[in-house]
Write a protein that holds these residues in place. Sequence first.
Motif, PDB file in Angstrom:
ATOM      1  N   ARG A 552      42.699  16.255  44.758  1.00 19.83           N
ATOM      2  CA  ARG A 552      41.615  15.767  45.364  1.00 19.83           C
ATOM      3  C   ARG A 552      40.680  14.647  44.497  1.00 19.83           C
ATOM      4  NH1 ARG A 552      36.028  19.202  46.939  1.00 19.83           N
ATOM      5  NH2 ARG A 552      35.091  17.579  48.133  1.00 19.83           N
ATOM      6  N   TYR A 553      40.785  15.282  43.231  1.00 17.67           N
ATOM      7  CA  TYR A 553      40.038  14.297  42.250  1.00 17.67           C
ATOM      8  C   TYR A 553      40.850  13.297  41.443  1.00 17.67           C
ATOM      9  CZ  TYR A 553      36.331  18.031  43.036  1.00 17.67           C
ATOM     10  OH  TYR A 553      35.822  18.815  43.473  1.00 17.67           O
ATOM     11  N   PHE A 554      40.584  12.261  41.310  1.00 19.92           N
ATOM     12  CA  PHE A 554      41.210  11.216  40.599  1.00 19.92           C
ATOM     13  C   PHE A 554      40.189  10.283  39.766  1.00 19.92           C
ATOM     14  CE2 PHE A 554      40.661   9.295  44.448  1.00 19.92           C
ATOM     15  CZ  PHE A 554      40.457   8.013  44.166  1.00 19.92           C
ATOM     16  N   GLN A 555      40.727   9.623  38.800  1.00 20.98           N
ATOM     17  CA  GLN A 555      39.826   8.702  38.113  1.00 20.98           C
ATOM     18  C   GLN A 555      40.469   6.990  38.447  1.00 20.98           C
ATOM     19  OE1 GLN A 555      40.152  10.071  33.955  1.00 20.98           O
ATOM     20  NE2 GLN A 555      37.695   9.842  33.913  1.00 20.98           N
ATOM     21  N   LYS A 556      39.463   6.205  38.438  1.00 18.62           N
ATOM     22  CA  LYS A 556      39.729   4.826  38.645  1.00 18.62           C
ATOM     23  C   LYS A 556      38.808   3.980  37.830  1.00 18.62           C
ATOM     24  CE  LYS A 556      40.518   1.690  42.456  1.00 18.62           C
ATOM     25  NZ  LYS A 556      40.761   1.710  43.948  1.00 18.62           N
ATOM     26  N   ASP A 557      38.953   3.286  37.151  1.00 21.87           N
ATOM     27  CA  ASP A 557      38.230   2.369  36.303  1.00 21.87           C
ATOM     28  C   ASP A 557      37.161   3.090  35.739  1.00 21.87           C
ATOM     29  OD1 ASP A 557      39.591   0.102  37.296  1.00 21.87           O
ATOM     30  OD2 ASP A 557      38.217  -0.218  38.863  1.00 21.87           O
ATOM     31  N   GLY A 558      37.524   4.464  35.209  1.00 21.54           N
ATOM     32  CA  GLY A 558      36.825   5.185  34.458  1.00 21.54           C
ATOM     33  C   GLY A 558      35.627   6.002  34.826  1.00 21.54           C
ATOM     34  N   LYS A 559      35.818   5.961  36.384  1.00 22.01           N
ATOM     35  CA  LYS A 559      34.911   6.880  37.105  1.00 22.01           C
ATOM     36  C   LYS A 559      35.661   7.791  38.008  1.00 22.01           C
ATOM     37  CE  LYS A 559      31.713   2.921  37.691  1.00 22.01           C
ATOM     38  NZ  LYS A 559      31.135   1.878  39.052  1.00 22.01           N
ATOM     39  N   TRP A 560      35.137   8.984  38.483  1.00 23.77           N
ATOM     40  CA  TRP A 560      35.621   9.986  39.149  1.00 23.77           C
ATOM     41  C   TRP A 560      35.579   9.839  40.465  1.00 23.77           C
ATOM     42  CZ3 TRP A 560      39.306  13.546  37.721  1.00 23.77           C
ATOM     43  CH2 TRP A 560      39.726  13.505  36.288  1.00 23.77           C
ATOM     44  N   PHE A 561      36.548  10.144  41.284  1.00 21.57           N
ATOM     45  CA  PHE A 561      36.144  10.091  42.780  1.00 21.57           C
ATOM     46  C   PHE A 561      36.953  11.251  43.406  1.00 21.57           C
ATOM     47  CE2 PHE A 561      36.153   5.717  41.312  1.00 21.57           C
ATOM     48  CZ  PHE A 561      35.352   5.084  41.831  1.00 21.57           C
ATOM     49  N   ALA A 562      36.692  11.579  44.734  1.00 19.01           N
ATOM     50  CA  ALA A 562      37.184  12.708  45.459  1.00 19.01           C
ATOM     51  C   ALA A 562      37.761  11.982  46.709  1.00 19.01           C
ATOM     52  CB  ALA A 562      36.102  13.865  45.697  1.00 19.01           C
ATOM     53  N   ARG A 563      39.013  12.671  47.094  1.00 18.08           N
ATOM     54  CA  ARG A 563      39.462  12.314  48.208  1.00 18.08           C
ATOM     55  C   ARG A 563      38.919  13.138  49.366  1.00 18.08           C
ATOM     56  NH1 ARG A 563      43.717   9.219  46.460  1.00 18.08           N
ATOM     57  NH2 ARG A 563      45.096  10.135  44.810  1.00 18.08           N
ATOM     58  N   GLU A 564      39.030  12.550  50.650  1.00 17.76           N
ATOM     59  CA  GLU A 564      38.613  13.214  51.888  1.00 17.76           C
ATOM     60  C   GLU A 564      39.616  14.448  52.039  1.00 17.76           C
ATOM     61  OE1 GLU A 564      36.998  14.952  54.628  1.00 17.76           O
ATOM     62  OE2 GLU A 564      36.225  12.890  54.485  1.00 17.76           O
ATOM     63  N   THR A 565      38.999  15.552  52.241  1.00 18.59           N
ATOM     64  CA  THR A 565      39.832  16.715  52.339  1.00 18.59           C
ATOM     65  C   THR A 565      40.186  17.244  53.882  1.00 18.59           C
ATOM     66  OG1 THR A 565      38.042  18.236  52.099  1.00 18.59           O
ATOM     67  CG2 THR A 565      39.156  17.826  50.291  1.00 18.59           C
ATOM     68  N   ASN A 566      39.541  16.577  54.870  1.00 21.02           N
ATOM     69  CA  ASN A 566      39.952  16.737  56.351  1.00 21.02           C
ATOM     70  C   ASN A 566      41.164  15.896  56.441  1.00 21.02           C
ATOM     71  OD1 ASN A 566      37.519  18.429  57.079  1.00 21.02           O
ATOM     72  ND2 ASN A 566      36.286  16.586  57.364  1.00 21.02           N
ATOM     73  N   THR A 567      41.967  16.472  57.480  1.00 21.60           N
ATOM     74  CA  THR A 567      42.956  15.624  58.017  1.00 21.60           C
ATOM     75  C   THR A 567      43.012  15.234  59.598  1.00 21.60           C
ATOM     76  OG1 THR A 567      44.004  17.781  58.610  1.00 21.60           O
ATOM     77  CG2 THR A 567      44.716  17.127  56.320  1.00 21.60           C
ATOM     78  N   MET A 568      43.690  14.501  59.917  1.00 29.04           N
ATOM     79  CA  MET A 568      43.534  13.758  61.180  1.00 29.04           C
ATOM     80  C   MET A 568      44.193  14.937  62.240  1.00 29.04           C
ATOM     81  SD  MET A 568      45.011   9.987  60.909  1.00 29.04           S
ATOM     82  CE  MET A 568      44.846   9.051  59.292  1.00 29.04           C
ATOM     83  N   PRO A 569      43.819  14.712  63.563  1.00 34.30           N
ATOM     84  CA  PRO A 569      44.173  15.786  64.437  1.00 34.30           C
ATOM     85  C   PRO A 569      45.533  15.261  65.191  1.00 34.30           C
ATOM     86  CG  PRO A 569      42.855  14.100  65.482  1.00 34.30           C
ATOM     87  CD  PRO A 569      42.643  13.833  63.894  1.00 34.30           C
ATOM     88  N   GLN A 570      46.273  16.227  65.806  1.00 34.14           N
ATOM     89  CA  GLN A 570      47.509  16.001  66.160  1.00 34.14           C
ATOM     90  C   GLN A 570      47.775  14.769  67.068  1.00 34.14           C
ATOM     91  OE1 GLN A 570      49.296  19.489  67.729  1.00 34.14           O
ATOM     92  NE2 GLN A 570      51.510  18.495  68.185  1.00 34.14           N
ATOM     93  N   TRP A 571      46.700  14.511  67.654  1.00 35.66           N
ATOM     94  CA  TRP A 571      46.604  13.418  68.635  1.00 35.66           C
ATOM     95  C   TRP A 571      46.756  11.891  67.987  1.00 35.66           C
ATOM     96  CZ3 TRP A 571      46.286  15.020  73.520  1.00 35.66           C
ATOM     97  CH2 TRP A 571      45.368  16.028  73.540  1.00 35.66           C
ATOM     98  N   ALA A 572      46.504  12.082  66.747  1.00 40.02           N
ATOM     99  CA  ALA A 572      46.517  10.611  65.994  1.00 40.02           C
ATOM    100  C   ALA A 572      48.066  10.017  66.166  1.00 40.02           C
ATOM    101  CB  ALA A 572      46.154  10.869  64.594  1.00 40.02           C
ATOM    102  N   GLY A 573      48.963  10.770  65.587  1.00 40.61           N
ATOM    103  CA  GLY A 573      50.368  10.647  65.414  1.00 40.61           C
ATOM    104  C   GLY A 573      50.868  10.055  67.053  1.00 40.61           C
TER     105      GLY A 573
END
Length: 882
Positions: A552-573
């Motif tokens: 979930r957490y990662f650094q980029k250009d010296g800053k911390w970010f958090a990924r979206e933790t929701n996923t897509m519904p089965q309808w998406a694919g």
Amino acid sequence: MRLTDAIYFLMLRTVVTSAFSSPAWITSSRAARRHLVRVASTTEEMPTAAAAAGNYIVAEVEKKWQDYWEENQTYKTPVRNKDKPKKYVLDMFPYPSGAGLHVGHPEGYTASDVMARYWRMNGYDVLHPIGWDSFGLPAEQFAIQTGAQPADTTSKNIANFKRQLKMLGFSYDWDRELATTDIDYVKWTQWIFLQLFNKGLAEQSEVSVNWCPALGTVLANEEVIDGLSERGDHPVERLPLRQWVLKITEYADRLEQGLETLEWPSGTLTAQRQWIGRSEGATIDFDISGDSEEKISVFTTRADTLLGVTYVTLAPEHPMVSKLCSDEQRAEVEAYVQATSSRSDLDRTASKEKTGVFTGGFVSHPITGDQVPVWVGDYVLGSYGTGAVMAVPAHDSRDFEFAKKFGLEMKWVVEPKNGSEWDKEEGAFTDPGVAVNSGEFDGMKTAKAKKMVSQKLKELGKGGPQITYKLRDWVFSRQRYWGEPIPIYFPIEFEDGVDPTTVHPKDTKHTVAFDSPIPVDEADLPLELPEMDDFRPGTDPAGCLARAEDWRYFQKDGKWFARETNTMPQWAGSCWYYLRFIDPKNSDSAFSKETDEDWMPVDLYVGGAEHAVLHLLYARFWHQVLYDLDYTKHPEPFQKLVHQGMILGTDGEKMSKSRGNVVNPDDVVDEHGADALRLYEMFMGPLQAVKPWQTSQVQGVVRFRNRVYNVVNAAVNGGSAEMDDETQRILHKTMKKVTSDIDEMSFNTAISAMMVLANHLWTSKAAVPKEAVEKLVLMVSPFAPHLGEECWRLLGHKDSVTFQPWVEYDEELCVDNTVKMGVQVNGKVKGEIEIAPDADQESAVSAAKGQERLAALLDKMDIKKVIYVPGRILNIVGKMNK
């Protein structure tokens, strides 16, 4: 119906009846999975003119041709030849469950396969692919229950489904096989989401949802029954959650208008229109008493009844409930809101009992200025319209029931057009009529009153005309593991004085800036799911991915970010798989413009009616967005849609494990072969009809299959034979009917016609003509491809039957040279004549007088009148001479 036609269909009925009452032709050893069909004289007496028949070993024949098709890539999609027409034939994406196929599943697959094979023989370039809708909650739940990884269980399920489909001889291009869980496919699903995001059609919103802590996910209204989850009976509560929402409502008009161009079942078109729910009406603003800034807006299609408003009702989740609530009513209102929070929208609208509480607050009527009391009631939904309704109990059935229960005032402002009295105790008068008790609008008919009241509101700044939709924006988030990660991340904010380069968010207090979403760079796609040993949902609405902190957490250009933790519904694919099928190996784009031009739109889409609304609506929405972005030149994805009817268990009920009525196609193929299963499913009845499975009746199509093999052997071993006139005419009639029936997807009657021809060839006293048998084999091959290939090879052909030209019939040979007609004398049938179908009246009467019995009658008559319709009626009217 001409007499000859009647005789033809009588033959048909006789053949079909005998087919289903015949003894078994297959002797089988289930352990060895070998099936020996002996078609020698011991099982069916051979006509003297036919040669001795051989053996048809089902398992060997079917395996041989399945191996041949695979080795020779017989069904590989051709490179498009622009000089030839094309057909894109598609089955609705199967979900690979652990149970595998039951006999109801192959019905649609067989129908589409018959059409694909038929169109190949008619010179079309055909694309007929298959793949797997493999993400989703059922796979995740099964993995949790068994302690396995969903990727592993899904892979095993796909392997089993693939084995079963190959066993049935479907002509899929397996080189184009894909699954929504394939990482290359996930990449392009995420890419489409980014196109939606960049176009402003994907946004976050706080939505009141059905949250199930035990399942750890949001449930659709249809998945909640009496406050419990449909799957597992777990408690469900209504919570406001941050959700990703796709703004499908911005395409509501186009989604409705596009239906006009499609060849879909009328019921499906109606279901789509009802779900979109376009309404022309008016918005009406009621100012909150004592507050010059706040107002409650409602939408109504009956603005003409505005002067009959006696109260306003808010949904329990409406944000103004707490503000309008008086101190005296607050405790009762809060208790009511809490009590309704666990009920789904579907539960609330389906309930016949009306419940509600007075808030203690009032609003001002926009025209009269009168004070109108405000109630809260769960029959009003926060997710529909504005979450508020103006209540006109005299002219709305729900408002009438509510008012009767709570003793609220009713004002009658519409009367019947004919001026008759309406029984006010009977219920609300909801029909159009004439306005009364409505001041300046009195005497106006409903249509005019609607228009004038809307215009008045616009002049007063209290609303005006508006078009609205029942369709809601698509809640796209799922709080579970087994789905496509949403390719969005957010900045992380630490408390003042914290150096982000020296800490990790999982160890330090922080805030995720959800109001500042950042799309993943397209070059960094796909965003893959992390490997998790424990992917159980938990009680955190952020979902189980929130526990994968290193992901979930990662650094980029010296800053911390958090990924979206929701996923897509089965309808998406399943929203766009038909597009990936046209270009499945493309690593540079989801699909190319060239392949879009080559193959789109889908010419025939076959699947169950249970997908009539949501899948089709969501897929059309995504497609229209891609059309607007110039990725496809076709505004609609599916030109023709066909729903196969459900095949019920032998008990007449829907097949399910719990009922114990599931029939496994493996068992049917073990005993009778794949062609028999295919033939039976197409012969059971009309494709779109609901039909019960009856294993005992499979023997009927087994007998037909064997008879076809018999006549082929008879033609091969009996020497050359010329067709007599009768055989030639039956053959051409059959070719015409089978061609027409396949075009109409009337497969059961096509098979019936072939049964008649096979029976005629077999029982004919003359030698079996090879030409007629070859035509029969060509017609049978789309339905029973293994049989078709084997018989075609026996007839001396080296090439596959797959691309042989379809049969052609002579229209003149489909018309009888003569017809038999009953002859009536004074309306009563007294005899029969045989004449040319276009013979004139004089010839018909002469033929009648040529019959000895008729001549004796007519000689004694004074003929007054002759009623004659060529080929149909001859009625001679007169008086008998004394």
